[in-house]
Design a protein around this motif. Structure first.
Motif, PDB file in Angstrom:
ATOM      1  N   ASP A 137       0.862  -1.182   0.000  1.00 48.38           N
ATOM      2  CA  ASP A 137       0.000   0.000   0.000  1.00 48.38           C
ATOM      3  C   ASP A 137       0.893   1.225   0.000  1.00 48.38           C
ATOM      4  OD1 ASP A 137      -2.608  -1.225   0.191  1.00 48.38           O
ATOM      5  OD2 ASP A 137      -2.154  -1.691   2.281  1.00 48.38           O
ATOM      6  N   LEU A 138       0.615   2.163  -0.913  1.00 54.59           N
ATOM      7  CA  LEU A 138       1.427   3.380  -0.997  1.00 54.59           C
ATOM      8  C   LEU A 138       0.610   4.501  -1.610  1.00 54.59           C
ATOM      9  CD1 LEU A 138       4.270   4.750  -0.807  1.00 54.59           C
ATOM     10  CD2 LEU A 138       4.637   4.012  -3.164  1.00 54.59           C
ATOM     11  N   ARG A 139       0.728   5.680  -1.036  1.00 53.43           N
ATOM     12  CA  ARG A 139       0.070   6.867  -1.579  1.00 53.43           C
ATOM     13  C   ARG A 139       1.134   7.961  -1.746  1.00 53.43           C
ATOM     14  NH1 ARG A 139      -5.192   9.214  -1.414  1.00 53.43           N
ATOM     15  NH2 ARG A 139      -5.950   7.401  -0.270  1.00 53.43           N
ATOM     16  N   ILE A 140       1.172   8.556  -2.929  1.00 46.28           N
ATOM     17  CA  ILE A 140       2.075   9.685  -3.189  1.00 46.28           C
ATOM     18  C   ILE A 140       1.217  10.901  -3.502  1.00 46.28           C
ATOM     19  CG2 ILE A 140       3.908  10.619  -4.650  1.00 46.28           C
ATOM     20  CD1 ILE A 140       4.807   7.770  -5.217  1.00 46.28           C
ATOM     21  N   GLU A 141       1.382  11.958  -2.710  1.00 41.26           N
ATOM     22  CA  GLU A 141       0.617  13.188  -2.894  1.00 41.26           C
ATOM     23  C   GLU A 141       1.469  14.221  -3.621  1.00 41.26           C
ATOM     24  OE1 GLU A 141      -2.432  13.175  -2.089  1.00 41.26           O
ATOM     25  OE2 GLU A 141      -2.726  11.827  -0.374  1.00 41.26           O
ATOM     26  N   ARG A 142       0.830  15.249  -4.128  1.00 39.80           N
ATOM     27  CA  ARG A 142       1.559  16.348  -4.761  1.00 39.80           C
ATOM     28  C   ARG A 142       2.478  17.010  -3.735  1.00 39.80           C
ATOM     29  NH1 ARG A 142       0.213  17.232  -9.802  1.00 39.80           N
ATOM     30  NH2 ARG A 142      -1.824  16.540 -10.562  1.00 39.80           N
TER      31      ARG A 142
END
Length: 212
Positions: free
Chosen positions: A21-26
């Motif tokens: 699970d991975l989230r990359i935001e601006r």
């Protein structure tokens, strides 16, 4: 920008990504670390649509990186650890990039010059005949010229001498604050001042993810 949910991938009977699970935001500036074989490059290549995943889901700006790969790659610049064996001359390569990505040749010349790479001097040479350091500088110049929303660097300074690394990191300080960067690296000490998040992978899993 990037959302990976329960992503798994098996190569030759070995699970190289294990429910990641991975989230990359601006604006995220990420150092991704871990031993060889931890799954770092496999995860990135799945994000770019190079690999099909076996289970889970990846989306980039809401797009599936396999089904909508052209759309996904429009806004991403990727510098691999090993430069591809491109047989085009530098002149032909720049023409291809101009036509496919809309990146200005003049801008690439400018960025290359800032890394002490004289493209005009080597304009007729095949890319694959350049030295490792020159290939890496050209790929960096192309990536920075594109003005992407996400820059992904897989050991980008591996072929650069100390002066080249210093110039590269100087250029990174000028990147727009809204742009996200992901460094796959073993040189955390060199980029510590450029990142705001550290991710550590091992055995195909994200075992540590913290803001810095």
């Amino acid at each position: 920008m990037v959302l990976a949910e329960n992503v798994s991938k098996v190569f030759m009977g070995s699970k190289v990504l294990d429910n990641v699970d991975l989230r990359i935001e601006r604006g995220d500036r990420i150092a991704m670390m871990g031993p060889n074989g931890a799954g770092k490059t496999t995860l990135v290549r799945a994000m770019l649509g190079f690999y099909h995943i076996d289970s889970g889901k990846i989306s980039v700006d809401g797009h599936d990186p396999v089904k909508n790969r052209v759309e996904v790659l429009k806004n991403i610049s990727f510098i691999p650890q090993l430069p591809p064996p491109v047989k085009l001359s530098i002149d032909e390569l720049l023409l291809y990039i101009e036509r496919s990505s809309g990146v200005s040749r003049a801008k690439i010349f400018e960025e290359a010059g800032r890394m002490d790479l004289d493209l005009q001097k080597h304009i007729s040479k095949p890319f694959f005949k350049l030295s490792g350091g020159m290939k890496q500088k050209l790929l960096i110049a192309i990536a920075l010229s594109k003005k992407s929303d996400l820059l992904i660097f897989d050991e980008p300074t591996a072929n650069l001498d100390p002066k080249g690394r210093e110039k590269f990191y100087d250029l990174l300080t000028e990147i727009d604050a809204e742009c996200s960067t992901l460094f796959i690296t073993h040189r955390l000490d060199e980029i510590e001042g450029l990142v705001n998040r550290k991710i550590y992978m091992d055995l195909g899993k994200v075992v540590e993810d913290e803001k810095v």
